[in-house]
Design a protein around this motif. Structure first.
Motif, mmCIF file in Angstrom:
data_model
loop_
_atom_site.group_PDB
_atom_site.id
_atom_site.type_symbol
_atom_site.label_atom_id
_atom_site.label_comp_id
_atom_site.label_asym_id
_atom_site.label_seq_id
_atom_site.Cartn_x
_atom_site.Cartn_y
_atom_site.Cartn_z
ATOM 1 N N ALA A 134 47.453 44.575 54.724
ATOM 2 C CA ALA A 134 47.818 43.520 54.163
ATOM 3 C C ALA A 134 46.816 43.454 52.839
ATOM 4 O O ALA A 134 45.770 44.323 52.653
ATOM 5 C CB ALA A 134 47.408 42.305 54.977
ATOM 6 N N THR A 135 47.155 42.689 51.831
ATOM 7 C CA THR A 135 46.315 42.484 50.650
ATOM 8 C C THR A 135 45.991 40.977 50.636
ATOM 9 O O THR A 135 46.757 40.166 50.549
ATOM 10 C CB THR A 135 47.354 42.929 49.494
ATOM 11 N N ILE A 136 45.047 40.721 50.727
ATOM 12 C CA ILE A 136 44.380 39.291 50.893
ATOM 13 C C ILE A 136 43.861 39.057 49.455
ATOM 14 O O ILE A 136 42.839 39.519 48.738
ATOM 15 C CB ILE A 136 43.205 38.992 51.643
ATOM 16 N N THR A 137 44.412 37.705 48.764
ATOM 17 C CA THR A 137 43.660 37.450 47.333
ATOM 18 C C THR A 137 43.362 36.006 47.582
ATOM 19 O O THR A 137 43.805 35.125 48.116
ATOM 20 C CB THR A 137 44.847 37.505 46.356
ATOM 21 N N ILE A 138 41.795 35.773 46.913
ATOM 22 C CA ILE A 138 41.139 34.709 47.316
ATOM 23 C C ILE A 138 41.687 33.995 45.968
ATOM 24 O O ILE A 138 41.651 34.049 44.970
ATOM 25 C CB ILE A 138 39.651 34.870 46.962
ATOM 26 N N LEU A 139 42.118 32.513 46.259
ATOM 27 C CA LEU A 139 42.656 31.643 45.413
ATOM 28 C C LEU A 139 41.480 30.742 45.066
ATOM 29 O O LEU A 139 40.730 30.255 45.826
ATOM 30 C CB LEU A 139 43.859 30.831 45.949
ATOM 31 N N ASP A 140 41.427 30.619 43.509
ATOM 32 C CA ASP A 140 40.480 29.523 43.263
ATOM 33 C C ASP A 140 41.163 28.147 43.356
ATOM 34 O O ASP A 140 42.237 27.977 42.659
ATOM 35 C CB ASP A 140 39.821 29.725 41.868
ATOM 36 N N LEU A 141 40.287 27.051 43.824
ATOM 37 C CA LEU A 141 41.275 25.613 43.726
ATOM 38 C C LEU A 141 40.848 25.151 42.375
ATOM 39 O O LEU A 141 39.896 25.327 41.739
ATOM 40 C CB LEU A 141 40.500 24.931 44.762
#
Ligand code: FES
Length: 108
Positions: free
Chosen positions: A101-108
């Motif tokens: 998988a590719t996990i991308t951290i999202l900035d709130l």
């Protein structure tokens, strides 16, 4: 018997890392990401699925991990996230479902 390693890519802004781990190495993906990337303010509710500070996109996950359950759908929808790939990392267990998988951290 040795377990097959689980590998997935994590992207945080312009940083990218291939993570290799084992099934159940952390209670859930939020704890792994917080530990490996030293993320501040990530996972504030401790994994209850209410704060959404652990929000990510997860592309390429498989199996039961595709299903959003417990508090996850309500919390995401309350914040306006309807996209299938947007997830709470605290609601994803470290299993082979994450392999590739590719996990991308999202900035709130
Ligand atoms: S740690 Fe709070 S929702 Fe995931």
């Amino acid at each position: 018997m040795t377990q097959k390693p689980i590998q997935f890519t994590v992207i945080d802004n312009d940083y990218s890392e291939l993570i290799e781990t084992q099934q159940g190495s952390y209670p859930n993906l939020m704890f792994l990401l917080r530990d490996k990337l030293g993320l501040e303010g990530f996972g504030e509710c401790g994994g209850v699925g209410r704060c959404a500070t652990c929000i990510i996109t997860a592309e390429g996950i498989t199996g039961n991990s595709i299903i959003k359950d417990r508090n996850e759908p309500a919390t995401l929808s309350k914040m306006g996230y309807e996209d299938e790939s947007t997830r709470l990392s605290c609601q994803l267990y470290i299993t082979s479902d994450l392999d590739g998988a590719t996990i991308t951290i999202l900035d709130l």
